[in-house]
Design an enzyme around this catalytic site. Structure first.
Site, PDB file in Angstrom:
ATOM      1  N   GLY A 238       0.761  -1.244   0.000  1.00 50.63           N
ATOM      2  CA  GLY A 238       0.000   0.000   0.000  1.00 50.63           C
ATOM      3  C   GLY A 238       0.789   1.289   0.000  1.00 50.63           C
ATOM      4  N   GLU A 288       4.129  -6.692   1.677  1.00 46.62           N
ATOM      5  CA  GLU A 288       3.571  -7.079   0.377  1.00 46.62           C
ATOM      6  C   GLU A 288       3.475  -5.877  -0.555  1.00 46.62           C
ATOM      7  OE1 GLU A 288      -0.226  -8.567   1.552  1.00 46.62           O
ATOM      8  OE2 GLU A 288       0.583 -10.295   2.617  1.00 46.62           O
ATOM      9  N   GLY A 290       3.478  -3.678  -3.823  1.00 48.04           N
ATOM     10  CA  GLY A 290       3.290  -3.826  -5.261  1.00 48.04           C
ATOM     11  C   GLY A 290       3.756  -2.541  -5.923  1.00 48.04           C
ATOM     12  N   ARG A 291       2.872  -1.553  -5.883  1.00 44.97           N
ATOM     13  CA  ARG A 291       3.123  -0.270  -6.540  1.00 44.97           C
ATOM     14  C   ARG A 291       4.473   0.350  -6.177  1.00 44.97           C
ATOM     15  NH1 ARG A 291      -1.199   2.897  -8.010  1.00 44.97           N
ATOM     16  NH2 ARG A 291      -2.449   1.729  -6.518  1.00 44.97           N
ATOM     17  N   TYR A 331      -9.661   4.977 -12.102  1.00 51.00           N
ATOM     18  CA  TYR A 331      -9.458   5.561 -10.762  1.00 51.00           C
ATOM     19  C   TYR A 331      -9.331   7.085 -10.801  1.00 51.00           C
ATOM     20  CZ  TYR A 331      -7.577   0.800  -9.909  1.00 51.00           C
ATOM     21  OH  TYR A 331      -7.355  -0.547  -9.828  1.00 51.00           O
ATOM     22  N   CYS A 358     -13.421   4.186 -28.789  1.00 53.39           N
ATOM     23  CA  CYS A 358     -14.745   4.793 -28.932  1.00 53.39           C
ATOM     24  C   CYS A 358     -15.491   4.827 -27.605  1.00 53.39           C
ATOM     25  CB  CYS A 358     -15.540   4.038 -29.981  1.00 53.39           C
ATOM     26  SG  CYS A 358     -14.644   3.952 -31.528  1.00 53.39           S
ATOM     27  N   GLU A 359     -14.964   5.604 -26.681  1.00 51.28           N
ATOM     28  CA  GLU A 359     -15.555   5.798 -25.352  1.00 51.28           C
ATOM     29  C   GLU A 359     -15.120   7.192 -24.908  1.00 51.28           C
ATOM     30  OE1 GLU A 359     -16.913   3.637 -22.893  1.00 51.28           O
ATOM     31  OE2 GLU A 359     -16.679   1.708 -23.921  1.00 51.28           O
TER      32      GLU A 359
HETATM   33  C1  LIG Z   1      -2.961  -5.348  -3.866  1.00 52.33           C
HETATM   34  C2  LIG Z   1      -2.413  -5.928  -2.621  1.00 52.33           C
HETATM   35  C3  LIG Z   1      -1.132  -5.586  -2.203  1.00 52.33           C
HETATM   36  C4  LIG Z   1      -0.272  -4.588  -2.929  1.00 52.33           C
HETATM   37  O1  LIG Z   1      -0.791  -3.302  -2.917  1.00 52.33           O
HETATM   38  P1  LIG Z   1       0.102  -2.053  -3.395  1.00 52.33           P
HETATM   39  O2  LIG Z   1      -0.709  -0.876  -3.107  1.00 52.33           O
HETATM   40  O3  LIG Z   1       0.364  -2.232  -4.837  1.00 52.33           O
HETATM   41  O4  LIG Z   1       1.355  -2.103  -2.583  1.00 52.33           O
HETATM   42  C5  LIG Z   1      -0.644  -6.193  -1.076  1.00 52.33           C
HETATM   43  N1  LIG Z   1      -1.387  -7.091  -0.367  1.00 52.33           N
HETATM   44  C6  LIG Z   1      -2.632  -7.430  -0.739  1.00 52.33           C
HETATM   45  C7  LIG Z   1      -3.384  -8.417   0.064  1.00 52.33           C
HETATM   46  C8  LIG Z   1      -3.189  -6.858  -1.861  1.00 52.33           C
HETATM   47  O5  LIG Z   1      -4.426  -7.185  -2.230  1.00 52.33           O
END
Ligand SMILES: *Cc1c(COP(=O)(O)O)cnc(C)c1O
Length: 435
Positions: A238, A288, A290-291, A331, A358-359
């Site tokens: 997150g 965890e 991601g971004r 978003y 086409c949107e």
């Molecule tokens: C999507 C997700 C993440 C990663 O979220 P980011 O904002 O990309 O860091 C981590 N854990 C869980 C359970 C998720 O669903």
């Protein structure tokens, strides 16, 4: 920090000209910087000093095999949300036994596959899921390692579609029911209670909600350690990145008034705030992200098709569309869009930046001020490495874009542009329509 900057008027990824990549591989094309990913990984991995930390890259943000291999080489495991993602982890050479399996809708087949492959933990989101995992583990004659995702009911103060830690979201088990869920889990013979998990949302730009959530669940986590001997606490992902003025420390300001770049939530600030709360637990900590690992490590290259001047409104029509990068449509997300070749003395232009689909929703930016762009010119969407290609589709029968990875002076195509033939490979005309 990222490795995109202008060198001699041309935007480079590390030491490679983005014009060169556009020339060789066409557009739309995603370009990833290996060095930026490595920097992001190391900074976050080192942010919780003195703790036993494992990063599980949330591959839903970017699941290209080259990206996965790069993180596996750096020491990452993966946060998976489908058996397809588990297959990707295997295909990339990752270690499945260090991976965690999340998601509210794990199917029987997915659970079976994950048990056969072996994962570090199932992150369970409901009581029926506990029962299902127990049953399948019993059939296979094994014990499934589990952690329950608890929903701490804190407001992550992010976009409604990416907040996950409020009690009205579908995710996790509310804190007040979590004790009963663990008690239920303890009664199942084929479950091994191994940890606890939470994830409150995505693109958080301050540390306060993370601190609030950890503080809120801390007594419960301590109780779980005493009662069940859990060994890990996954605090989710997150951590947000900078989208607005993503290049500002570089040179975007050569046409627009210099604004102060938005301060990102750095891994160092995140770590410093959480380390003292987590250290006394004596648990392994899973992150965890991601971004935060890939967002600023990627750009999307696109070409200008037309500059369409309307009455009171200009439209810059690109060859990239919402099918390539859906975040603005989905978003209301902001991406900085810059010309890859800069030229001083160009007039500025106010225009909506749109794609060919086409949107009306196929719009990347409204009334954006940028240098007057010309037909054929290459543009770059900054901070497009996360939830970019991963969310792309074939809408309007547009093949999936290409992906390129850069490392220093070298670059390689890591995913070919999708051809029309592969797009329709699974389709067929039924016999009853063949007259
Ligand atoms: C999507 C997700 C993440 C990663 O979220 P980011 O904002 O990309 O860091 C981590 N854990 C869980 C359970 C998720 O669903």
């Amino acid at each position: 920090m990222h490795h995109f900057s202008y060198q001699d008027s041309i935007l480079h990824c590390e030491e490679v000209s983005l014009e060169e990549i556009a020339r060789q591989h066409g557009t739309p094309t995603y370009v990833y910087s290996a060095a930026t990913m490595a920097d992001n990984y190391r900074r976050l991995a080192n942010s919780l000093s003195g703790l036993d930390v494992q990063l599980c890259f949330a591959m839903k943000a970017n699941s290209n095999l080259a990206v996965l291999r790069h993180f596996a080489n750096l020491g990452a495991a993966f946060d998976l949300v489908s058996s397809g993602e588990l297959k990707r982890a295997l295909a990339a050479g990752g270690n499945p036994q260090a991976c965690v399996f999340a998601g509210v809708g794990k199917t029987e087949a997915e659970i079976k596959f994950a048990l056969e492959t072996g994962v570090y933990g199932f992150h369970v989101e409901s009581e029926p899921e506990l029962a299902r995992i127990n049953r399948i583990a019993g059939q296979l004659g094994c014990k499934a390692p589990i952690a329950i995702r608890i929903n701490p009911d804190v407001d992550a103060k992010t976009h409604a579609k990416i907040t996950t830690g409020k009690s009205d979201n579908k995710f996790g088990i509310p804190l007040k029911f979590a004790k009963a869920a663990y008690a239920a889990a303890a009664k199942y013979p084929h479950l091994q209670i191994k940890g606890v998990q939470m994830h409150i949302g995505s693109q958080l730009t301050t540390v306060a909600p993370f601190v609030e959530a950890v503080k809120k669940v801390l007594p419960f986590v301590e109780q779980l350690k005493r009662t069940y001997g859990i060994t890990y606490f996954s605090i989710g992902g997150g951590i947000g990145i900078v989208y607005q003025d993503a290049l500002a420390s570089g040179a975007a300001s050569w046409w627009s008034p210099r604004r102060k770049a938005k301060k990102p939530l750095t891994p160092e600030v995140y770590g410093a705030a959480l380390q003292p709360l987590l250290a006394p637990l004596g648990l392994k900590i899973l992150l965890e992200p991601g971004r935060n690992l890939v967002g600023n490590a990627g750009v999307l290259l696109s070409r200008v098709e037309y500059l369409k001047r309307g009455s009171g409104k200009n439209f810059l029509v690109l060859d990239a569309a919402m099918n390539d990068l859906v975040r603005p449509a989905m978003y209301e997300a902001y991406h900085e869009v810059v010309p890859v070749t800069r030229q001083r003395g160009r007039r500025s232009l106010k225009a909506d930046i749109v794609g060919p689909i086409c949107e009306s929703g196929d719009c990347f930016a409204k009334d954006r001020v940028l240098p007057e762009a010309r037909e054929g010119e290459t543009m770059a969407f900054m901070s497009a490495g996360a939830y970019g290609y991963a969310m792309a589709s074939r809408y309007n029968t547009r093949g999936m874009p290409a992906e390129v990875m850069v490392s220093g002076r070298t670059f390689e195509l890591v995913n070919a542009r999708e051809s029309f033939e592969t797009m329709i490979a699974g389709e067929k005309i039924p016999s009853f329509l063949k007259a």
